[in-house]
Design a protein around this motif. Structure first.
Motif, mmCIF file in Angstrom:
data_model
loop_
_atom_site.group_PDB
_atom_site.id
_atom_site.type_symbol
_atom_site.label_atom_id
_atom_site.label_comp_id
_atom_site.label_asym_id
_atom_site.label_seq_id
_atom_site.Cartn_x
_atom_site.Cartn_y
_atom_site.Cartn_z
ATOM 1 N N ALA A 190 13.563 17.175 -32.769
ATOM 2 C CA ALA A 190 13.691 15.810 -33.152
ATOM 3 C C ALA A 190 15.065 15.239 -32.743
ATOM 4 N N ARG A 191 15.337 14.200 -32.423
ATOM 5 C CA ARG A 191 16.671 13.668 -32.032
ATOM 6 C C ARG A 191 16.819 12.679 -32.935
ATOM 7 N N ARG A 192 17.876 12.502 -33.642
ATOM 8 C CA ARG A 192 17.969 11.572 -34.809
ATOM 9 C C ARG A 192 19.311 10.623 -34.733
ATOM 10 N N ARG A 193 20.577 11.189 -35.006
ATOM 11 C CA ARG A 193 21.474 10.499 -35.071
ATOM 12 C C ARG A 193 22.331 9.974 -34.090
ATOM 13 N N ARG A 194 22.595 8.872 -34.264
ATOM 14 C CA ARG A 194 23.817 8.440 -33.317
ATOM 15 C C ARG A 194 24.981 7.906 -34.061
ATOM 16 N N GLY A 195 25.964 7.743 -33.310
ATOM 17 C CA GLY A 195 27.387 7.119 -34.041
ATOM 18 C C GLY A 195 28.487 8.171 -33.489
ATOM 19 N N THR A 196 29.649 7.731 -34.030
ATOM 20 C CA THR A 196 30.759 8.517 -33.413
ATOM 21 C C THR A 196 30.803 10.032 -34.088
ATOM 22 N N ALA A 197 31.617 10.913 -33.585
ATOM 23 C CA ALA A 197 32.018 12.187 -34.281
ATOM 24 C C ALA A 197 32.137 12.087 -35.561
ATOM 25 N N GLY A 198 33.039 11.210 -36.136
ATOM 26 C CA GLY A 198 33.431 10.775 -37.503
ATOM 27 C C GLY A 198 31.962 10.792 -38.300
ATOM 28 N N GLU A 199 31.230 10.099 -37.750
ATOM 29 C CA GLU A 199 29.982 9.487 -38.490
ATOM 30 C C GLU A 199 28.948 10.756 -38.365
ATOM 31 N N VAL A 200 28.924 11.496 -37.454
ATOM 32 C CA VAL A 200 27.814 12.485 -37.228
ATOM 33 C C VAL A 200 28.349 13.864 -37.951
ATOM 34 N N ILE A 201 29.694 14.086 -37.826
ATOM 35 C CA ILE A 201 30.077 15.260 -38.418
ATOM 36 C C ILE A 201 30.884 15.174 -39.721
ATOM 37 N N LEU A 207 33.511 15.492 -42.211
ATOM 38 C CA LEU A 207 34.744 16.080 -42.585
ATOM 39 C C LEU A 207 34.918 15.856 -43.875
#
Lengths: 242, 168
Positions: free
Chosen positions: A228-239, A241
């Motif tokens: 599955a391919r799901r999430r979009r967004g910037t690094a800070g939104e996807v990962i 922290l």
């Protein structure tokens, strides 16, 4: 559209002295045109044996292999070799380039062997070398290249005759992360252009490019499903922290 | 966000909006843009705990603005945080608990759990591949964060394979 590759109850049993050692135990696999399938599993699960059989490099013990709608497991070795030139590209962990030919000629050779016109073979060579950032290495001997560069050449060579199916066995197994990235980029690009790919890999970055992952365990398929391919967004939104 | 703000204030005193901008500059796209309300709430709590102090600076035609600076206690707190080793990731892995406990529940078999988790990790990896392609190489903090996440995922997948060999 018919499957580019199909296996029916494919089995490989090695004979170790008097003891039969089953490596692949009844694999049914179907790959549609344009599909990218990653094959994963622990070492000894039969992955390499499977792709070697698919490419005709290892004879099956029983079962069927169909390539582009044609049954191939019953072909003679020479008929297989002929078909392979036209229909199958192969990349291994170790690149097996022809040592006394230039990089460019290594890439061009398969297309010429497959009977493509010299003009088309040359165009294909230029475009592949360009895509892999190897244009200025075209006249070098393989031994003058780093491991990563040689693997990119091997990939270019495997793609040179625009095979129906690209088979790969741990193609990034030897590469550092920068070279892996170049190989990833090319794989992603040719897949987008419709190249069917079956690839054995431990590298999750490479496997994640695939449409589907097939997991082997003890010579059997234990999982076969889409990624599955799901999430979009910037690094800070996807990962996350914390 | 407490320690991030303390670290920024260790460099120089600042007001809330400057801190928000400094966070964005430092992290690039690696950190979701903080909401200004959240910055002020956090500063308020830090002030209450004695880690920062605020002075009112008069502005013509506008309400006073509060400039925050780090207290000695705040600096100690920050130094302790920076100096101590950071807990490794995945010390208590929820998936590991499921894997160990699954047979007791009678609900899931381990092979199915492992297979589902593998696909999930690959799907996360695929997102990271996309992310890497969309992130400008000049956004170095974000690039490092993505590469780190990829290496962690690779380790998780390798470990999943070990679980499969031993438990399934």
């Amino acid at each position: 559209m018919s499957a580019v590759l199909k296996t029916v109850n494919l089995v490989k049993i090695y004979q170790d002295g008097a003891i039969p050692v089953p490596a692949v135990r009844g694999v049914d696999l179907q790959v549609e045109p344009g599909e990218f399938v990653a094959i994963m599993g622990p070492s000894g699960s039969g992955k390499s044996t499977l792709v070697h059989m698919l490419g005709g490099l290892d004879a099956r013990t029983s079962g069927e292999i169909w390539l582009d709608g044609k049954r191939v497991d019953t072909l003679s070795e020479s008929a297989w070799a002929l078909l392979r030139r036209k229909k199958v590209g192969f990349v291994f962990q170790f690149f097996n380039l022809v040592a006394n030919m230039t990089v460019g000629d290594n890439v061009e050779l398969p297309a010429l062997l497959a009977g493509v016109s010299p003009k088309v073979a040359r165009e294909r060579r230029e475009s592949l070398l360009g895509a892999l950032d190897l244009t200025d290495r075209a006249d070098a001997a393989p031994a003058q290249l780093s491991g990563g560069e040689q693997q990119r050449v091997a990939l270019a060579r495997a793609l040179a005759n625009q095979p129906s199916l690209l088979l790969a066995d741990e193609p990034t197994g030897n590469l550092d992360s920068r070279n892996t990235r170049d190989v990833l980029r090319l794989l992603g690009k040719v897949h987008k252009e419709g190249q069917s790919i079956v690839m054995v890999t431990h590298d999750a970055r490479v496997a994640a490019l695939a449409d589907r992952v097939v997991s082997l365990f003890d010579g059997e398929v234990v999982d076969d499903g889409r990624i599955a391919r799901r999430r979009r967004g910037t690094a800070g939104e996807v990962i996350d922290l914390r | 966000m407490r320690l991030h703000l303390l670290a920024l204030l260790a460099k120089e005193p600042a007001h809330g909006y400057e801190l928000k901008q400094a966070l964005e500059q430092t992290f690039g796209s690696a950190y979701p843009s903080p909401n200004i309300g959240q910055v002020y709430v956090t500063l308020g709590r830090l002030e209450k705990d004695g880690l920062v102090r605020a002075v009112d600076v008069e502005q013509s035609n506008r309400p006073n603005k509060k400039v925050y600076y780090l207290t000695a206690k705040g600096r100690d707190h920050l130094t302790t945080w920076v100096d101590e080793p950071t807990e490794g990731p995945r010390v208590r892995d929820e998936f590991f608990m499921k894997l160990v406990l699954a047979p007791l529940t009678g609900i899931a078999d381990r092979m199915a759990l492992i297979n589902r988790q593998r696909r999930h990790y690959l799907s996360l990896m695929s997102d990271l591949n996309d992310l890497l392609n969309r992130t400008s190489p000049s956004d170095r903090v974000a690039m490092l964060l993505i590469e780190g996440a990829m290496l962690h995922l690779q380790a998780d997948l390798d470990w999943l394979e070990r679980c499969q060999e031993d438990l399934a």
